[in-house]
Design a protein around this motif. Structure first.
Motif, PDB file in Angstrom:
ATOM      1  N   MET A 198       8.919  -6.604  -8.759  1.00  0.00           N
ATOM      2  CA  MET A 198       7.832  -7.595  -8.819  1.00  0.00           C
ATOM      3  C   MET A 198       6.501  -6.701  -8.348  1.00  0.00           C
ATOM      4  N   PHE A 199       5.544  -7.028  -9.019  1.00  0.00           N
ATOM      5  CA  PHE A 199       4.264  -6.229  -8.497  1.00  0.00           C
ATOM      6  C   PHE A 199       3.358  -7.581  -8.151  1.00  0.00           C
ATOM      7  N   VAL A 200       2.745  -7.622  -7.114  1.00  0.00           N
ATOM      8  CA  VAL A 200       1.750  -8.694  -6.478  1.00  0.00           C
ATOM      9  C   VAL A 200       0.337  -7.831  -6.750  1.00  0.00           C
ATOM     10  N   ARG A 201      -0.427  -8.196  -7.658  1.00  0.00           N
ATOM     11  CA  ARG A 201      -1.743  -7.587  -8.044  1.00  0.00           C
ATOM     12  C   ARG A 201      -2.800  -8.394  -6.952  1.00  0.00           C
ATOM     13  N   TYR A 217       6.245  -4.739  -4.943  1.00  0.00           N
ATOM     14  CA  TYR A 217       5.234  -3.617  -4.707  1.00  0.00           C
ATOM     15  C   TYR A 217       3.870  -4.709  -4.460  1.00  0.00           C
ATOM     16  N   VAL A 218       3.295  -4.578  -3.304  1.00  0.00           N
ATOM     17  CA  VAL A 218       2.121  -5.452  -2.985  1.00  0.00           C
ATOM     18  C   VAL A 218       0.832  -4.496  -2.964  1.00  0.00           C
ATOM     19  N   SER A 219       0.211  -4.470  -4.220  1.00  0.00           N
ATOM     20  CA  SER A 219      -0.856  -3.532  -4.292  1.00  0.00           C
ATOM     21  C   SER A 219      -0.486  -2.262  -3.737  1.00  0.00           C
ATOM     22  N   PHE A 243      -4.531 -10.055   2.518  1.00  0.00           N
ATOM     23  CA  PHE A 243      -3.307 -10.973   2.119  1.00  0.00           C
ATOM     24  C   PHE A 243      -2.300 -11.178   3.002  1.00  0.00           C
ATOM     25  N   ALA A 244      -2.286 -10.203   4.163  1.00  0.00           N
ATOM     26  CA  ALA A 244      -1.174 -10.241   5.303  1.00  0.00           C
ATOM     27  C   ALA A 244      -1.816 -11.479   6.024  1.00  0.00           C
ATOM     28  N   SER A 256       0.881  -1.170  -0.039  1.00  0.00           N
ATOM     29  CA  SER A 256      -0.138   0.077  -0.011  1.00  0.00           C
ATOM     30  C   SER A 256       0.948   1.229   0.140  1.00  0.00           C
ATOM     31  N   LEU A 257       0.855   2.006   1.102  1.00  0.00           N
ATOM     32  CA  LEU A 257       1.464   3.470   0.962  1.00  0.00           C
ATOM     33  C   LEU A 257       2.915   3.106   1.208  1.00  0.00           C
ATOM     34  N   GLY A 258       3.291   1.723   1.712  1.00  0.00           N
ATOM     35  CA  GLY A 258       4.564   1.478   1.829  1.00  0.00           C
ATOM     36  C   GLY A 258       5.442   1.534   0.405  1.00  0.00           C
TER      37      GLY A 258
END
Length: 288
Positions: free
Chosen positions: A231-234, A127-129, A274-275, A105-107
């Motif tokens: 990587m981007f995790v959608r 990047y996780v969404s 997801f967490a 997110s904002l991270g």
């Protein structure tokens, strides 16, 4: 071997939380990684974790009028402070091998800027969404775009307490007893989990987030950020940062850096849900 393994060895994943959370959110994922023999380090950004301010007026019984006027130590924290904290952790972790920054997110704005100012410390980005700001200066600009229009976040304004302009922080009452606000928050962030797990997660949510962080110029530096493997995790069930916005950020980055596109993975999960799926996320992260 995962995408980020190299001749230098297996990486340590430096986990960076988003707004209103802390290192606590990564616990299920860290357990799943540890069971697979994978090193990880979850950071608390300045003013988060056990350093977060929890006013007596925020507790039960709440005094929202008093709380709305109370100053916050997070008001002085900037995006640069967050970036410095992450860079310092990466520098120390890199004594033991490669480091991959993982932002939720904002991270995303913190890992993007950290990789921009200290690319020598970063061997990969996940990047996780999360906000990957390539063409716009920050999330607040992206939130005005059509791809964000289906987000449920704007409907949660009733959680806000106090004037962000005066306080220097966005302040959210995660301890509200309002059933409609709680239902809206669950729909926006963790729709797929049980009510019990949702309420348990709320106990680790932190009410204040610096306006200076959220409004800071978070565009990546193309020369530094562009060459780093990423990587981007959608998250397909995300109703906070809609999948349309996630795909836009992926597309913008790939168009800007066609020789180093995102490796894209997809997880059926909500913005924060997801967490709680440590095994599912670990499998996506570590897939070759």
């Amino acid at each position: 071997m995962s995408l980020f393994h190299s001749d230098a060895g297996a990486p340590t994943y430096l986990l960076v939380h988003g707004s209103g959370t802390s290192s606590f959110m990564w616990a299920p994922i860290q357990r799943a990684l540890a069971l697979r023999g994978v090193r990880s380090y979850a950071i608390d950004l300045p003013g988060h974790g056990l350093d977060a301010p929890y006013s007596r007026s925020y507790q039960a019984p709440q005094d929202l009028d008093a709380w709305a006027a109370e100053p916050s130590p997070l008001a002085t924290i900037t995006l640069e402070d967050n970036v410095e904290a992450v860079a310092d952790a990466a520098r120390r972790l890199r004594e033991h091998g490669p480091v991959v920054l993982v932002g939720a997110s904002l991270g995303g704005i913190t890992i993007g800027r950290a990789a921009s100012v200290a690319p020598e410390l970063v061997d990969g980005l996940v990047y996780v969404s999360a906000w990957a700001c390539v063409e716009r200066s920050g999330p607040y600009e992206y939130m005005t775009e059509p791809e964000f229009s289906s987000s449920l976040l704007p409907g949660l304004a009733g959680l806000n307490v106090g004037d962000p302009g005066a306080l220097g922080v966005g302040r959210a009452n995660y301890r509200t007893a309002d059933p409609d606000l709680l239902a809206g928050l669950k729909s926006a962030t963790m729709a797929e989990v049980t009510q019990s797990r949702f309420l348990a997660f709320l106990t680790i949510m932190q009410p204040d987030e610096s306006v200076a962080v959220m409004m800071g110029d978070s565009r990546v530096d193309p020369d530094a950020w562009g060459p780093i493997p990423r990587m981007f995790v959608r998250l397909t069930e995300d109703r906070s940062i809609p999948i349309t916005m996630q795909d836009r950020m992926i597309r913008e980055a790939d168009e800007r850096f066609p020789d180093n596109p995102f490796t894209v993975r997809t997880l059926r999960a909500s913005h924060a849900g997801f967490a709680l799926d440590g095994d599912g996320f670990a499998e996506v992260l570590l897939r070759p």
